[in-house]
Design a protein around this motif. Structure first.
Motif, PDB file in Angstrom:
ATOM      1  N   LEU A   1       0.830  -1.203   0.000  1.00 10.43           N
ATOM      2  CA  LEU A   1       0.000   0.000   0.000  1.00 10.43           C
ATOM      3  C   LEU A   1       0.867   1.255   0.000  1.00 10.43           C
ATOM      4  CD1 LEU A   1      -2.722   1.413   0.145  1.00 10.43           C
ATOM      5  CD2 LEU A   1      -2.650   1.159   2.638  1.00 10.43           C
ATOM      6  N   GLN A   2       1.903   1.260   0.831  1.00 17.22           N
ATOM      7  CA  GLN A   2       2.787   2.421   0.877  1.00 17.22           C
ATOM      8  C   GLN A   2       3.536   2.590  -0.446  1.00 17.22           C
ATOM      9  OE1 GLN A   2       2.533   4.489   3.156  1.00 17.22           O
ATOM     10  NE2 GLN A   2       1.896   3.445   5.019  1.00 17.22           N
ATOM     11  N   LEU A   3       3.956   1.483  -1.024  1.00 20.45           N
ATOM     12  CA  LEU A   3       4.660   1.528  -2.303  1.00 20.45           C
ATOM     13  C   LEU A   3       3.751   2.091  -3.394  1.00 20.45           C
ATOM     14  CD1 LEU A   3       7.517   0.699  -3.190  1.00 20.45           C
ATOM     15  CD2 LEU A   3       6.567  -1.481  -3.940  1.00 20.45           C
ATOM     16  N   ASP A   4       2.505   1.659  -3.388  1.00 21.99           N
ATOM     17  CA  ASP A   4       1.531   2.132  -4.366  1.00 21.99           C
ATOM     18  C   ASP A   4       1.301   3.641  -4.222  1.00 21.99           C
ATOM     19  OD1 ASP A   4      -0.890   1.466  -6.270  1.00 21.99           O
ATOM     20  OD2 ASP A   4      -1.732   2.672  -4.648  1.00 21.99           O
ATOM     21  N   THR A   5       1.154   4.103  -2.986  1.00 20.06           N
ATOM     22  CA  THR A   5       0.911   5.527  -2.734  1.00 20.06           C
ATOM     23  C   THR A   5       2.065   6.383  -3.224  1.00 20.06           C
ATOM     24  OG1 THR A   5      -0.363   4.927  -0.773  1.00 20.06           O
ATOM     25  CG2 THR A   5       0.352   7.205  -0.943  1.00 20.06           C
ATOM     26  N   MET A   6       3.289   5.924  -2.986  1.00 22.11           N
ATOM     27  CA  MET A   6       4.457   6.695  -3.414  1.00 22.11           C
ATOM     28  C   MET A   6       4.635   6.656  -4.929  1.00 22.11           C
ATOM     29  SD  MET A   6       7.310   6.036  -0.411  1.00 22.11           S
ATOM     30  CE  MET A   6       6.974   4.295  -0.133  1.00 22.11           C
ATOM     31  N   MET A   7       4.423   5.488  -5.532  1.00 20.68           N
ATOM     32  CA  MET A   7       4.620   5.367  -6.977  1.00 20.68           C
ATOM     33  C   MET A   7       3.647   6.244  -7.748  1.00 20.68           C
ATOM     34  SD  MET A   7       6.487   3.907  -9.304  1.00 20.68           S
ATOM     35  CE  MET A   7       6.327   5.254 -10.479  1.00 20.68           C
ATOM     36  N   ALA A   8       2.424   6.376  -7.248  1.00 22.35           N
ATOM     37  CA  ALA A   8       1.407   7.165  -7.952  1.00 22.35           C
ATOM     38  C   ALA A   8       1.819   8.621  -8.138  1.00 22.35           C
ATOM     39  CB  ALA A   8       0.080   7.084  -7.199  1.00 22.35           C
ATOM     40  N   GLN A   9       2.681   9.125  -7.272  1.00 15.95           N
ATOM     41  CA  GLN A   9       3.100  10.528  -7.360  1.00 15.95           C
ATOM     42  C   GLN A   9       3.860  10.845  -8.645  1.00 15.95           C
ATOM     43  OE1 GLN A   9       4.992  10.391  -3.266  1.00 15.95           O
ATOM     44  NE2 GLN A   9       4.217  12.471  -3.260  1.00 15.95           N
ATOM     45  N   TYR A  10       4.388   9.847  -9.281  1.00 16.69           N
ATOM     46  CA  TYR A  10       5.229  10.067 -10.456  1.00 16.69           C
ATOM     47  C   TYR A  10       4.447  10.002 -11.765  1.00 16.69           C
ATOM     48  CZ  TYR A  10       9.028   9.436  -7.122  1.00 16.69           C
ATOM     49  OH  TYR A  10       9.874   9.585  -6.059  1.00 16.69           O
ATOM     50  N   ILE A  11       3.143   9.784 -11.667  1.00 13.50           N
ATOM     51  CA  ILE A  11       2.336   9.598 -12.884  1.00 13.50           C
ATOM     52  C   ILE A  11       1.166  10.577 -12.871  1.00 13.50           C
ATOM     53  CG2 ILE A  11       1.024   7.963 -14.268  1.00 13.50           C
ATOM     54  CD1 ILE A  11       2.560   5.726 -12.800  1.00 13.50           C
ATOM     55  N   VAL A  12       0.990  11.274 -13.974  1.00 14.56           N
ATOM     56  CA  VAL A  12      -0.054  12.280 -14.110  1.00 14.56           C
ATOM     57  C   VAL A  12      -0.885  11.949 -15.342  1.00 14.56           C
ATOM     58  CG1 VAL A  12      -0.507  14.738 -14.493  1.00 14.56           C
ATOM     59  CG2 VAL A  12       1.406  14.032 -13.032  1.00 14.56           C
ATOM     60  N   LYS A  13      -2.197  12.047 -15.217  1.00 14.55           N
ATOM     61  CA  LYS A  13      -3.062  11.871 -16.377  1.00 14.55           C
ATOM     62  C   LYS A  13      -2.874  13.031 -17.346  1.00 14.55           C
ATOM     63  CE  LYS A  13      -6.946   9.106 -14.684  1.00 14.55           C
ATOM     64  NZ  LYS A  13      -8.412   9.079 -14.446  1.00 14.55           N
ATOM     65  N   GLY A  14      -2.779  12.713 -18.633  1.00 18.11           N
ATOM     66  CA  GLY A  14      -2.654  13.752 -19.642  1.00 18.11           C
ATOM     67  C   GLY A  14      -1.256  13.832 -20.219  1.00 18.11           C
ATOM     68  N   TYR A  15      -1.106  14.713 -21.170  1.00 15.50           N
ATOM     69  CA  TYR A  15       0.135  14.854 -21.933  1.00 15.50           C
ATOM     70  C   TYR A  15       0.771  16.187 -21.566  1.00 15.50           C
ATOM     71  CZ  TYR A  15       3.144  15.131 -26.093  1.00 15.50           C
ATOM     72  OH  TYR A  15       4.207  15.236 -26.954  1.00 15.50           O
ATOM     73  N   TYR A  16       1.924  16.134 -20.859  1.00 18.28           N
ATOM     74  CA  TYR A  16       2.571  17.350 -20.370  1.00 18.28           C
ATOM     75  C   TYR A  16       4.045  17.400 -20.791  1.00 18.28           C
ATOM     76  CZ  TYR A  16      -1.567  17.998 -17.475  1.00 18.28           C
ATOM     77  OH  TYR A  16      -2.859  18.178 -17.043  1.00 18.28           O
ATOM     78  N   PRO A  17       4.308  17.888 -22.007  1.00 19.70           N
ATOM     79  CA  PRO A  17       5.705  18.120 -22.400  1.00 19.70           C
ATOM     80  C   PRO A  17       6.249  19.338 -21.652  1.00 19.70           C
ATOM     81  CG  PRO A  17       4.220  18.947 -24.073  1.00 19.70           C
ATOM     82  CD  PRO A  17       3.355  18.265 -23.051  1.00 19.70           C
ATOM     83  N   SER A  18       7.529  19.592 -21.809  1.00 19.16           N
ATOM     84  CA  SER A  18       8.159  20.660 -21.036  1.00 19.16           C
ATOM     85  C   SER A  18       7.587  22.032 -21.341  1.00 19.16           C
ATOM     86  CB  SER A  18       9.671  20.671 -21.300  1.00 19.16           C
ATOM     87  OG  SER A  18       9.940  20.891 -22.677  1.00 19.16           O
ATOM     88  N   ASP A  19       7.105  22.265 -22.565  1.00 18.28           N
ATOM     89  CA  ASP A  19       6.596  23.598 -22.894  1.00 18.28           C
ATOM     90  C   ASP A  19       5.254  23.902 -22.235  1.00 18.28           C
ATOM     91  OD1 ASP A  19       4.917  22.046 -24.427  1.00 18.28           O
ATOM     92  OD2 ASP A  19       5.725  22.697 -26.356  1.00 18.28           O
ATOM     93  N   SER A  20       4.689  22.929 -21.511  1.00 20.10           N
ATOM     94  CA  SER A  20       3.478  23.194 -20.735  1.00 20.10           C
ATOM     95  C   SER A  20       3.806  23.622 -19.309  1.00 20.10           C
ATOM     96  CB  SER A  20       2.594  21.946 -20.697  1.00 20.10           C
ATOM     97  OG  SER A  20       3.208  20.914 -19.949  1.00 20.10           O
ATOM     98  N   MET A  21       5.108  23.761 -19.013  1.00 25.95           N
ATOM     99  CA  MET A  21       5.556  24.037 -17.645  1.00 25.95           C
ATOM    100  C   MET A  21       6.337  25.336 -17.546  1.00 25.95           C
ATOM    101  SD  MET A  21       6.994  20.187 -17.060  1.00 25.95           S
ATOM    102  CE  MET A  21       5.983  18.764 -17.495  1.00 25.95           C
ATOM    103  N   THR A  22       6.107  26.241 -18.476  1.00 22.48           N
ATOM    104  CA  THR A  22       6.940  27.446 -18.577  1.00 22.48           C
ATOM    105  C   THR A  22       6.430  28.627 -17.767  1.00 22.48           C
ATOM    106  OG1 THR A  22       5.735  28.074 -20.583  1.00 22.48           O
ATOM    107  CG2 THR A  22       7.778  26.819 -20.874  1.00 22.48           C
ATOM    108  N   LEU A  23       5.252  28.535 -17.178  1.00 19.34           N
ATOM    109  CA  LEU A  23       4.740  29.634 -16.366  1.00 19.34           C
ATOM    110  C   LEU A  23       5.658  29.871 -15.165  1.00 19.34           C
ATOM    111  CD1 LEU A  23       0.904  28.883 -16.344  1.00 19.34           C
ATOM    112  CD2 LEU A  23       2.120  30.601 -17.705  1.00 19.34           C
ATOM    113  N   LYS A  24       5.622  31.081 -14.647  1.00 18.18           N
ATOM    114  CA  LYS A  24       6.498  31.454 -13.534  1.00 18.18           C
ATOM    115  C   LYS A  24       6.365  30.505 -12.349  1.00 18.18           C
ATOM    116  CE  LYS A  24       7.504  35.256 -10.358  1.00 18.18           C
ATOM    117  NZ  LYS A  24       7.118  36.628  -9.928  1.00 18.18           N
ATOM    118  N   ASP A  25       5.134  30.114 -12.047  1.00 21.85           N
ATOM    119  CA  ASP A  25       4.883  29.226 -10.917  1.00 21.85           C
ATOM    120  C   ASP A  25       4.809  27.757 -11.331  1.00 21.85           C
ATOM    121  OD1 ASP A  25       4.760  31.353  -9.109  1.00 21.85           O
ATOM    122  OD2 ASP A  25       2.651  31.713  -9.554  1.00 21.85           O
ATOM    123  N   GLY A  26       5.163  27.463 -12.591  1.00 26.40           N
ATOM    124  CA  GLY A  26       5.114  26.096 -13.068  1.00 26.40           C
ATOM    125  C   GLY A  26       3.694  25.630 -13.333  1.00 26.40           C
TER     126      GLY A  26
END
Length: 367
Positions: free
Chosen positions: A109-134
């Protein structure tokens, strides 16, 4: 004179050439690397790099998410990230004379909770992260708030003169960056058929600093608010009323993500009238999401048979919570079955605002 002019021309050309080569910044164009397969297949194509990640994905069954048709973004930790985490865990377990653990047998359960943090639904290349606050993101399974921000690293002695990197952070549900735990990318924009992969630096410790604490965590005894039930009350309600987003009911709900908040604080009590008189032998307090100065620091726990006459069961002064969402268990020497329990908080750490995520009274085997 001609020789001087010739030397000057040569010097000027060298200077221009030098400046164009290293003018104080590194003008890197961000490229996408295309992989003809799924995210999971890309990881499998890199033996010696993502073996530990694949082990965790397999154990948690999250591998199916990365091989499906829905678009996903993976911030991929490498083998070294898991090795650092396991090493830290077993160093701690060795000091406690406890057997070692590995990715194949740690709590799922703990492993599952931690692993989920690294995966996001959707398509986010680097150019979607250019705002000042990310970019504010949520993990695909538990909807915890993460942040991804594209920045420029330093190079050749020039601050901000290097390649583009992504800073990927667990925000710990705090608006203050000082509370965040951040990992930097090693490579970015690897485009698979069902999403995109950003590979994290090898110095990142899997779990965003929670790996050891999660896997050495000893849960508190059973919560009497749940096992027995009761009626809850407080001496003063949040200024927004009983249905406010930070009303008193949230200090009894067992959810660290919610909290009870009071302004103009000069002491307050929280109380439970249990459905059945029960002898509690411990209690817990959990710090809230932000502003440590609002944490309780002095308090008294009391028990009563009638809600009028009270016996002091425990008293604390100068206590400190060292992190946000920290649950602390306090054991008490009590064998009397009380109908009422009351926690009276006399003082917050500083200022005139008080907050707390949770309080409970508990009964269990003494550790």
């Amino acid at each position: 004179m001609k020789i001087k002019n010739l030397l000057f021309s040569i010097f000027f050309l060298i200077l221009v050439s030098s400046c164009s080569k290293d003018s104080g910044y590194y003008n890197q164009s961000i490229q996408k690397v295309t992989y003809d397969g799924t995210i999971l297949e890309y990881l499998q194509s890199k033996p010696g790099v993502f073996d530990s990640l694949l082990t965790v994905l397999n154990r948690t069954k999250i591998n199916a998410v990365l091989s499906g048709n829905e678009k996903m973004t993976l911030f991929a930790p490498t083998n070294q990230s898991f090795q650092l985490a396991i090493q830290n865990l077993n160093n701690t377990r060795k000091e406690a004379d406890r057997p070692f653990e590995y990715l194949t047998n740690v709590d799922l359960l703990q492993l599952d909770t931690m692993m989920a943090q690294y995966i996001v639904k959707g398509y986010y290349p680097s150019d979607s992260m250019t705002l000042k606050d990310g970019a504010q993101l949520q993990d695909f399974k538990y909807q915890r708030t993460m942040n991804a921000k594209l920045t420029t690293a330093s190079s050749s002695g020039f601050e901000g003169g290097g390649p583009k990197v992504i800073q990927y952070s667990d925000t710990k549900n705090s608006q203050f960056t000082r509370d965040w735990i951040t990992a930097s990318s090693a490579s970015i924009n690897i485009e698979a058929k069902n999403g995109i992969i950003h590979v994290l630096s090898t110095d990142h410790v899997f779990g965003f600093n929670d790996f050891v604490s999660r896997l050495t965590y000893i849960p508190p005894p059973p919560n009497l608010f749940v096992t027995v039930g009761g009626i809850f009350s407080v001496s003063r309600e949040n200024s927004g009323g009983v249905n406010a987003v930070e009303a008193s009911k949230y200090v009894f709900d067992g959810n660290r993500e919610t909290k009870f908040l009071l302004g103009d604080f000069n002491g307050a009590w929280m109380q439970v009238e249990l459905n059945t008189a029960t002898a509690a032998n411990s209690y817990t307090l959990t710090s809230a999401n932000d502003f440590p100065e609002r944490d309780p620091i002095d308090w008294t726990l009391s028990g009563s048979h009638d809600g009028q006459n009270w016996e002091t069961l425990d008293s604390k002064s100068g206590e400190e919570f060292t992190s946000r969402f920290q649950q602390r268990v306090f054991w008490i020497n009590n064998t009397t079955a009380y109908k009422f329990y009351r926690l009276h908080v006399q003082r917050a750490r500083s200022g005139n605002t008080f907050q707390m995520a949770d309080w409970s009274v508990n009964k269990g085997e003494v550790k």
